[in-house]
Design a protein around this motif. Structure first.
Motif, PDB file in Angstrom:
ATOM      1  N   LEU A  94      -3.860  24.178  21.534  1.00  0.00           N
ATOM      2  CA  LEU A  94      -3.203  25.788  21.520  1.00  0.00           C
ATOM      3  C   LEU A  94      -3.177  26.358  22.911  1.00  0.00           C
ATOM      4  O   LEU A  94      -3.938  26.094  23.945  1.00  0.00           O
ATOM      5  CB  LEU A  94      -4.265  26.600  20.675  1.00  0.00           C
ATOM      6  CG  LEU A  94      -4.083  26.256  19.252  1.00  0.00           C
ATOM      7  CD1 LEU A  94      -5.315  27.026  18.320  1.00  0.00           C
ATOM      8  CD2 LEU A  94      -2.896  26.958  18.546  1.00  0.00           C
ATOM      9  N   LYS A  95      -1.903  27.073  22.883  1.00  0.00           N
ATOM     10  CA  LYS A  95      -1.763  27.872  24.238  1.00  0.00           C
ATOM     11  C   LYS A  95      -1.791  29.485  24.088  1.00  0.00           C
ATOM     12  O   LYS A  95      -1.534  29.786  22.910  1.00  0.00           O
ATOM     13  CB  LYS A  95      -0.264  27.445  24.789  1.00  0.00           C
ATOM     14  CG  LYS A  95      -0.123  25.743  24.481  1.00  0.00           C
ATOM     15  CD  LYS A  95       1.305  25.559  25.172  1.00  0.00           C
ATOM     16  CE  LYS A  95       1.621  24.084  25.314  1.00  0.00           C
ATOM     17  NZ  LYS A  95       2.820  23.776  25.331  1.00  0.00           N
ATOM     18  N   PRO A  96      -1.637  29.912  24.895  1.00  0.00           N
ATOM     19  CA  PRO A  96      -1.957  31.603  25.114  1.00  0.00           C
ATOM     20  C   PRO A  96      -0.614  32.181  24.180  1.00  0.00           C
ATOM     21  O   PRO A  96      -0.710  32.792  23.512  1.00  0.00           O
ATOM     22  CB  PRO A  96      -1.862  31.975  26.466  1.00  0.00           C
ATOM     23  CG  PRO A  96      -2.710  31.189  27.014  1.00  0.00           C
ATOM     24  CD  PRO A  96      -2.186  29.745  26.332  1.00  0.00           C
ATOM     25  N   GLU A  97       0.432  31.259  24.450  1.00  0.00           N
ATOM     26  CA  GLU A  97       1.793  31.741  23.790  1.00  0.00           C
ATOM     27  C   GLU A  97       1.801  31.588  22.178  1.00  0.00           C
ATOM     28  O   GLU A  97       2.547  31.844  21.532  1.00  0.00           O
ATOM     29  CB  GLU A  97       3.000  31.331  24.448  1.00  0.00           C
ATOM     30  CG  GLU A  97       2.888  29.472  24.541  1.00  0.00           C
ATOM     31  CD  GLU A  97       2.290  29.215  25.846  1.00  0.00           C
ATOM     32  OE1 GLU A  97       1.489  29.968  26.434  1.00  0.00           O
ATOM     33  OE2 GLU A  97       2.963  28.451  26.437  1.00  0.00           O
ATOM     34  N   ASP A  98       0.806  30.662  21.645  1.00  0.00           N
ATOM     35  CA  ASP A  98       0.754  30.629  20.282  1.00  0.00           C
ATOM     36  C   ASP A  98       0.029  31.824  19.551  1.00  0.00           C
ATOM     37  O   ASP A  98      -0.223  31.854  18.417  1.00  0.00           O
ATOM     38  CB  ASP A  98      -0.257  29.488  19.866  1.00  0.00           C
ATOM     39  CG  ASP A  98       0.523  28.232  20.564  1.00  0.00           C
ATOM     40  OD1 ASP A  98      -0.217  27.265  20.942  1.00  0.00           O
ATOM     41  OD2 ASP A  98       1.792  28.106  20.318  1.00  0.00           O
ATOM     42  N   THR A  99      -0.447  32.703  20.425  1.00  0.00           N
ATOM     43  CA  THR A  99      -1.135  34.035  19.829  1.00  0.00           C
ATOM     44  C   THR A  99       0.041  34.750  18.956  1.00  0.00           C
ATOM     45  O   THR A  99       0.972  35.030  19.406  1.00  0.00           O
ATOM     46  CB  THR A  99      -1.530  34.942  20.911  1.00  0.00           C
ATOM     47  OG1 THR A  99      -2.537  34.353  21.638  1.00  0.00           O
ATOM     48  CG2 THR A  99      -2.239  36.132  20.488  1.00  0.00           C
ATOM     49  N   ALA A 100      -0.466  34.862  17.723  1.00  0.00           N
ATOM     50  CA  ALA A 100       0.687  35.892  17.065  1.00  0.00           C
ATOM     51  C   ALA A 100      -0.120  35.872  15.605  1.00  0.00           C
ATOM     52  O   ALA A 100      -1.381  35.328  15.140  1.00  0.00           O
ATOM     53  CB  ALA A 100       1.656  34.774  16.662  1.00  0.00           C
ATOM     54  N   VAL A 101       0.314  36.597  14.406  1.00  0.00           N
ATOM     55  CA  VAL A 101      -0.081  36.599  13.247  1.00  0.00           C
ATOM     56  C   VAL A 101       0.789  35.566  12.559  1.00  0.00           C
ATOM     57  O   VAL A 101       2.082  35.294  12.848  1.00  0.00           O
ATOM     58  CB  VAL A 101       0.366  38.070  12.503  1.00  0.00           C
ATOM     59  CG1 VAL A 101      -0.181  38.141  11.225  1.00  0.00           C
ATOM     60  CG2 VAL A 101      -0.370  39.230  13.395  1.00  0.00           C
ATOM     61  N   TYR A 102       0.114  34.702  11.856  1.00  0.00           N
ATOM     62  CA  TYR A 102       0.640  33.569  10.991  1.00  0.00           C
ATOM     63  C   TYR A 102       0.749  33.773   9.564  1.00  0.00           C
ATOM     64  O   TYR A 102      -0.064  34.281   8.910  1.00  0.00           O
ATOM     65  CB  TYR A 102      -0.182  32.223  11.463  1.00  0.00           C
ATOM     66  CG  TYR A 102       0.278  31.722  12.607  1.00  0.00           C
ATOM     67  CD1 TYR A 102      -0.370  32.289  13.953  1.00  0.00           C
ATOM     68  CD2 TYR A 102       0.805  30.467  13.074  1.00  0.00           C
ATOM     69  CE1 TYR A 102      -0.203  31.875  15.182  1.00  0.00           C
ATOM     70  CE2 TYR A 102       1.007  29.789  14.291  1.00  0.00           C
ATOM     71  CZ  TYR A 102       0.532  30.773  15.177  1.00  0.00           C
ATOM     72  OH  TYR A 102       0.721  30.231  16.558  1.00  0.00           O
ATOM     73  N   TYR A 103       2.048  33.711   9.255  1.00  0.00           N
ATOM     74  CA  TYR A 103       2.031  33.908   7.901  1.00  0.00           C
ATOM     75  C   TYR A 103       2.519  32.676   6.987  1.00  0.00           C
ATOM     76  O   TYR A 103       3.401  31.784   7.631  1.00  0.00           O
ATOM     77  CB  TYR A 103       3.481  34.976   7.551  1.00  0.00           C
ATOM     78  CG  TYR A 103       3.211  36.318   8.256  1.00  0.00           C
ATOM     79  CD1 TYR A 103       3.471  36.539   9.282  1.00  0.00           C
ATOM     80  CD2 TYR A 103       2.457  37.246   7.296  1.00  0.00           C
ATOM     81  CE1 TYR A 103       3.225  37.716  10.134  1.00  0.00           C
ATOM     82  CE2 TYR A 103       2.477  38.650   7.976  1.00  0.00           C
ATOM     83  CZ  TYR A 103       2.921  38.776   9.447  1.00  0.00           C
ATOM     84  OH  TYR A 103       2.485  39.928   9.926  1.00  0.00           O
ATOM     85  N   CYS A 104       2.280  32.398   5.779  1.00  0.00           N
ATOM     86  CA  CYS A 104       2.743  31.281   5.129  1.00  0.00           C
ATOM     87  C   CYS A 104       4.016  32.056   4.033  1.00  0.00           C
ATOM     88  O   CYS A 104       3.872  33.099   3.681  1.00  0.00           O
ATOM     89  CB  CYS A 104       1.954  30.569   4.496  1.00  0.00           C
ATOM     90  SG  CYS A 104       1.090  31.238   2.950  1.00  0.00           S
ATOM     91  N   SER A 105       4.832  31.118   3.744  1.00  0.00           N
ATOM     92  CA  SER A 105       5.802  31.643   2.879  1.00  0.00           C
ATOM     93  C   SER A 105       5.940  30.396   1.544  1.00  0.00           C
ATOM     94  O   SER A 105       5.669  29.260   2.054  1.00  0.00           O
ATOM     95  CB  SER A 105       7.133  31.902   3.387  1.00  0.00           C
ATOM     96  OG  SER A 105       7.747  30.653   3.885  1.00  0.00           O
ATOM     97  N   ALA A 106       6.634  30.892   0.551  1.00  0.00           N
ATOM     98  CA  ALA A 106       7.008  29.915  -0.407  1.00  0.00           C
ATOM     99  C   ALA A 106       8.729  30.352  -0.854  1.00  0.00           C
ATOM    100  O   ALA A 106       8.934  31.228  -0.971  1.00  0.00           O
ATOM    101  CB  ALA A 106       6.233  29.993  -1.582  1.00  0.00           C
ATOM    102  N   ASP A 107       9.343  29.161  -0.790  1.00  0.00           N
ATOM    103  CA  ASP A 107      10.835  29.186  -0.907  1.00  0.00           C
ATOM    104  C   ASP A 107      11.065  28.154  -1.990  1.00  0.00           C
ATOM    105  O   ASP A 107      10.725  26.870  -1.932  1.00  0.00           O
ATOM    106  CB  ASP A 107      11.326  28.656   0.545  1.00  0.00           C
ATOM    107  CG  ASP A 107      12.974  28.907   0.392  1.00  0.00           C
ATOM    108  OD1 ASP A 107      13.587  28.573  -0.410  1.00  0.00           O
ATOM    109  OD2 ASP A 107      13.408  29.283   1.329  1.00  0.00           O
ATOM    110  N   GLY A 108      12.160  28.796  -2.970  1.00  0.00           N
ATOM    111  CA  GLY A 108      12.309  27.971  -4.101  1.00  0.00           C
ATOM    112  C   GLY A 108      13.432  26.815  -3.792  1.00  0.00           C
ATOM    113  O   GLY A 108      13.899  25.960  -4.604  1.00  0.00           O
TER     114      GLY A 108
END
Length: 121
Positions: A87-101
């Motif tokens: 992991l790098k500092p630029e990976d800092t974020a809010v991570y979301y998962c999604s579901a796509d049909g």
């Protein structure tokens, strides 16, 4: 009602690892959904990080995470994982998962609430 819940975020030092989980509930034929991971760094737009297809196990990684992140799914547990190494500092974020049909993760039908990942020394 379909629902996605992310977990596993936190604070980690550069070079460290985290494993995010996205657990689904209320889905019919969950195994046919393409599950994606997106992230939104502070002050930036949301971007697709990775996707795993439900039909033929198509897998996508953005160039920024290729070789460091690994996506996998366990349909019996209705859970998709994102193993994040190096992991790098630029990976800092809010991570979301999604579901796509659909076949890919470009037009999500459902979103989770997000989990914060902070990479800092």
């Amino acid at each position: 009602q379909p629902r996605l819940v992310e977990s596993g975020g936190g604070l980690v030092q550069p070079g460290g690892s985290l494993r995010l989980s996205c657990t689904a509930s209320g889905f019919s034929l969950y195994e046919l959904y393409s599950i994606g991971w997106f992230r939104q760094p502070p002050g930036k737009e949301r971007e697709e990080v990775s996707c795993i297809n439900g039909r033929d196990r198509y897998i996508y990684y953005s160039d920024s995470v290729k070789g460091r992140f690994t996506i996998s799914r366990d349909n019996a547990k209705m859970t998709v994982y994102l193993q994040m190494d190096g992991l790098k500092p630029e990976d800092t974020a809010v991570y979301y998962c999604s579901a796509d049909g659909g076949e890919y993760c470009t037009t999500p039908d459902y979103w989770g609430q997000g989990t914060q990942v902070t990479v800092s020394s």
